[in-house]
Enzyme design. Structure first.
Site, PDB file in Angstrom:
ATOM      1  N   PHE A 255      57.516  33.064  60.073  1.00  0.00           N
ATOM      2  CA  PHE A 255      57.122  34.307  60.624  1.00  0.00           C
ATOM      3  C   PHE A 255      56.256  35.190  59.954  1.00  0.00           C
ATOM      4  O   PHE A 255      55.273  36.065  60.446  1.00  0.00           O
ATOM      5  CB  PHE A 255      58.515  35.225  61.066  1.00  0.00           C
ATOM      6  CG  PHE A 255      59.532  34.892  61.864  1.00  0.00           C
ATOM      7  CD1 PHE A 255      60.758  34.653  61.416  1.00  0.00           C
ATOM      8  CD2 PHE A 255      59.014  34.625  63.084  1.00  0.00           C
ATOM      9  CE1 PHE A 255      61.709  34.061  62.160  1.00  0.00           C
ATOM     10  CE2 PHE A 255      59.849  34.426  64.170  1.00  0.00           C
ATOM     11  CZ  PHE A 255      61.338  33.895  63.717  1.00  0.00           C
ATOM     12  N   SER A 286      56.325  26.070  65.787  1.00  0.00           N
ATOM     13  CA  SER A 286      56.276  27.476  65.385  1.00  0.00           C
ATOM     14  C   SER A 286      57.749  27.805  65.368  1.00  0.00           C
ATOM     15  O   SER A 286      58.922  27.248  65.825  1.00  0.00           O
ATOM     16  CB  SER A 286      55.843  28.189  66.389  1.00  0.00           C
ATOM     17  OG  SER A 286      56.643  28.164  67.587  1.00  0.00           O
ATOM     18  N   ASP A 287      58.012  29.286  64.436  1.00  0.00           N
ATOM     19  CA  ASP A 287      59.525  29.591  64.671  1.00  0.00           C
ATOM     20  C   ASP A 287      59.486  30.521  65.995  1.00  0.00           C
ATOM     21  O   ASP A 287      58.409  30.436  66.852  1.00  0.00           O
ATOM     22  CB  ASP A 287      59.725  30.632  63.438  1.00  0.00           C
ATOM     23  CG  ASP A 287      61.222  30.750  63.182  1.00  0.00           C
ATOM     24  OD1 ASP A 287      61.603  31.228  62.104  1.00  0.00           O
ATOM     25  OD2 ASP A 287      62.083  30.523  64.325  1.00  0.00           O
ATOM     26  N   ALA A 288      60.906  30.931  66.367  1.00  0.00           N
ATOM     27  CA  ALA A 288      61.102  31.495  67.793  1.00  0.00           C
ATOM     28  C   ALA A 288      60.124  32.593  67.976  1.00  0.00           C
ATOM     29  O   ALA A 288      59.964  33.293  67.336  1.00  0.00           O
ATOM     30  CB  ALA A 288      62.353  31.889  67.785  1.00  0.00           C
ATOM     31  N   GLY A 290      56.911  32.753  67.554  1.00  0.00           N
ATOM     32  CA  GLY A 290      56.257  32.941  66.457  1.00  0.00           C
ATOM     33  C   GLY A 290      54.653  33.016  66.818  1.00  0.00           C
ATOM     34  O   GLY A 290      54.067  33.929  66.470  1.00  0.00           O
TER      35      GLY A 290
END
Ligand code: GLC
Length: 731
Positions: A255, A286-288, A290
């Protein structure tokens, strides 16, 4: 991860048949139960429901609306490449649509957070890393992979390998501690365990969170990170380099922004380092949320811009925002994103699916699903118990307060002691209460004479009456104190890392009894334990050890197991010391008792318990360190003696200091470690080797430097108390 020539050919053939929409579909991950694309981040919706800003019914309506957003038709149309899901029945159902009803029948890759076990939950990473046991790291990961597959998960969002030095950050619980060398050993072993394709169940690993997320300013989650290029390469990148070279299949962008560029859109870290230099063959997710958050970061004007920047930077799969699904086609048509960039991303995703065997075996066999529905396999339970026992660190043991005798009457105090739901810690999602052993269960099961008194815990009041009762009728008081699971992990940064709530007051009152008070810590981060260390005769760091916690703690408390853990992270005396870590530069005025040095007026400057520290029920002595240069290494030999009356295991640690270099270097750097078993009264000569190639450092141009000069070689049982030899090295 390795593909055969045939598999690579199949990937190319498939790629050549795909339309642009189908390619973009592979880059889109949906989570059927938690669909991204909320206007408000999902976590905030949870918070809004928790604090009553929206009712549970409103929340549920939003959820079902979001689920409606997630159309099975999207899978049928080839618009979904991955699911975030841990439901074998549902994943088979949706997988069948992908394989049997979409045009090209490309299977879904199904990812989930299995960070330290699925049903057979083992210690949180900061704890397991204290075992310094690479074989164990790999074995527990293999169990996690086996159980993941049974639950329809073929991709673990693990290992989390963020080096972290600031205990205010809640996610220190999820990673292997403060040291790049230990974290790299942990990372390599976890990739081997998760991705062992010689086993009948393996999953794709996911290196996270890439990169330097653990350096978030002030220990505040998601906060900005800034550092020199040399710091990035010498401290935060090494575990990712090690794991990528071990063949990790995927990585997850973090993030944080790094030196002003969010890691989601950072082509230096994603393309130049991770893919081109480290050779990651798989893909980056990606992260959640992101990609969407890059607008909030202030690096993208809108979602479309964020999507274009991300895919060009090397971010191959979008977790849950639908931005790739909605904007990439137009971006390619407008010439803002080249078809080659899309093809590279999709090739990587298809390669991982091919390597996982999903084209041949996309479904979870019924018999596999049934395997873990009720009783866990004995070998899994025994392994996670072993991991729990080896992760326990004895921090203090005055007058041999520990181990306890079974003849002693124990008052077990603190509501954590009896709470099965608190033993697994953060990011444990598949455990069942019936599998969990509390410390009370464990002591009773081990035949201890124990009476339990809640008395108080990390939140709420303490009970004077209970404390009086607990103090009266016993020989010894075992106080289980620490943190609730929800005080650790993501979005759990704390400005105050002393013992939470009124637990310290509870300890004070227990001490008034005059009975020995032993603190058993259940926590997910190093705590500021200055007061506890000053007032308590014994302190046992037990972290959140997983489903077998109670049995492991009881075995150590009663002396059936000799504690062998060594701290993966330093503990401070006081909050204000954070970040505190052993591998710091010397400065021109190293901290000392004299005023004009790097110190505090109101607290010690060194760690209370340093990295690598841990006591045993026996004692070990280090003698005769010899360090000699060979053609391509430095060989260190040291004699270790068990000078006590109990057999024990000791982790022999080898550190190095580059005394004068082109950049200021740390006072010590862990370079090798080895665990040995020594029967009481015996000794052993241990040889540890340090490759010359590993004695360098990265400079601020990201160039690796090996410089002739004076080096100090240290050997010992922790990062503070070591024998030392100096030698001049010519490379
Ligand atoms: C979370 C975490 C990440 C996790 C992902 C999917 O926000 O940062 O570690 O893998 O979302 O659950």
């Amino acid at each position: 991860m390795h593909l055969s020539k045939e598999q690579n050919t199949k990937v190319e053939e498939l790629l050549s048949q795909m339309t642009l929409e189908e390619k973009i579909g592979q880059m889109n991950q949906e989570s059927p139960s938690i669909v991204g694309g909320f206007d408000v981040p999902f976590e905030e919706l949870i918070e809004m429901m928790t604090d009553g800003r929206i009712s549970a019914e409103e929340f549920q309506n939003m959820m079902s609306a979001a689920e409606r957003d997630f159309h099975e038709n999207d899978i049928r149309a080839g618009k979904v490449g991955s699911l975030l899901l841990d439901d074998p029945g549902k994943s088979n159902e949706l997988q069948r649509i992908a394989v049997e009803e979409s045009r090209l029948g490309i299977p879904l890759i199904i990812g989930f957070d299995v960070i330290h076990g699925y049903r057979s939950v083992y210690p949180i990473a900061i704890a397991e890393a204290c075992s310094f046991d690479e074989v164990l790291f790999e074995e527990t990961a293999r169990i996690a992979a086996e159980e993941s597959r049974a639950y329809g998960i073929n991709w673990n969002f693990a290992p989390m390998i963020d080096v972290a030095r600031d205990a205010r950050w809640g996610r220190v619980s999820e990673g292997p501690g403060e040291d790049p060398c230990l974290a790299s050993a942990f990372a390599r072993a976890k990739v081997r365990g998760l991705q062992d394709d010689s086993a009948d169940s393996y999953v794709a690993a996911c290196l996270k969170h890439y990169v330097a997320y653990g350096a978030c300013e002030a220990g505040r989650d998601y906060n900005t990170t800034s550092m020199s290029i040399s710091q990035l390469h010498n401290v935060y990148l090494p575990p990712f380099k090690a794991a990528a070279e071990e063949g990790a299949a995927t990585a997850m962008a973090s993030f944080n922004d790094l030196n002003g560029v969010p890691c989601t859109v950072n082509s230096y870290t994603l393309r130049i380092i991770l893919k081109d230099t480290y050779g990651l063959e798989g893909f980056v997710v990606s992260d959640a949320n992101g990609i969407k958050e890059c607008v909030t970061h202030g690096i993208a004007e809108d979602d479309a811009d964020a999507g274009i920047q991300a895919v060009k930077a090397g971010l191959d799969m979008d977790m849950g925002t639908h931005i790739y699904k909605e904007y990439l086609k137009d971006a390619v048509s407008a010439g803002k994103v080249s078809a080659d960039v899309i093809d590279d991303a999709v090739r990587r995703i298809l390669s991982v699916k091919m390597w996982l065997g999903l084209f041949e075996n996309p479904y979870v066999p019924e018999e596999t699903m049934a395997k873990y529905q009720d009783i866990l396999p004995k070998k899994h339970v025994e392994k996670v118990r072993e991991a729990a026992e080896k992760s326990i660190v004895l921090l203090k043991n005055e007058n041999q307060t520990l181990p306890l005798k079974r003849s002693q009457k124990i008052s077990l105090v603190g509501c954590l002691a009896a709470d099965k739901n608190e033993v697994c810690g953060a990011w444990a999602m598949g455990w069942k209460e019936a599998d969990c052993v509390s410390i009370l269960d464990g002591l009773k099961g081990a035949g201890a004479d124990v009476v339990y008194y809640p008395c108080g815990g990390p939140v709420g009041d303490i009970s004077e009456e209970e404390i009086q009762k607990a103090s009266a009728d016993c020989d010894v008081i075992v106080a289980v104190v620490g943190e609730l699971t929800n005080m650790t992990g993501e979005a759990s940064s704390k400005a105050n890392i002393k013992m939470p709530g009124k637990q310290r007051k509870m300890l004070e009152k227990l001490l008034e009894s005059g009975k020995p008070v032993i603190a058993v810590l259940m926590n997910g981060r190093p705590l500021a334990l200055g007061w506890e260390d000053e007032h308590l005769p014994a302190i046992l760091e037990c972290w959140h050890l997983g489903i077998q916690m109670g049995n492991a703690v009881a075995a150590v408390l009663l002396g059936d197991k000799n504690p062998e853990g060594k701290l993966s992270s330093s503990f401070p005396y006081a909050n204000g010391q954070c970040p505190v870590y052993y591998n710091h530069p010397n400065t021109g005025r190293p901290g000392s008792r004299s005023k004009f040095t790097s110190r505090y007026l109101d607290a010690p400057f060194e760690a209370l318990y340093p990295f690598g520290y841990g006591l045993s029920y026996t004692t070990f002595e280090y003698q005769e360190l010899k360090a000699e240069e060979t053609e391509d290494s430095v060989k260190a030999a040291v004699t270790v003696k068990n000078t006590g009356t109990v057999d024990g295991r000791e982790c022999v640690q080898l550190y190095m200091q580059d005394v004068a270099a082109g950049l200021v270097r740390p006072v010590k750097e862990l370079k090798a470690f080895q665990k040995i078993f020594l029967p009481a009264g015996t000794e052993k000569k241990i040889e540890l080797e340090l490759k010359k190639q590993d004695m360098g450092y990265y400079d601020n141009d990201g160039i690796y430097r090996l410089e002739d000069g004076m080096f100090r070689i240290y050997a010992g049982g922790n990062s503070r108390d070591c024998l030392c030899e100096e030698l001049r090295i010519e490379f």
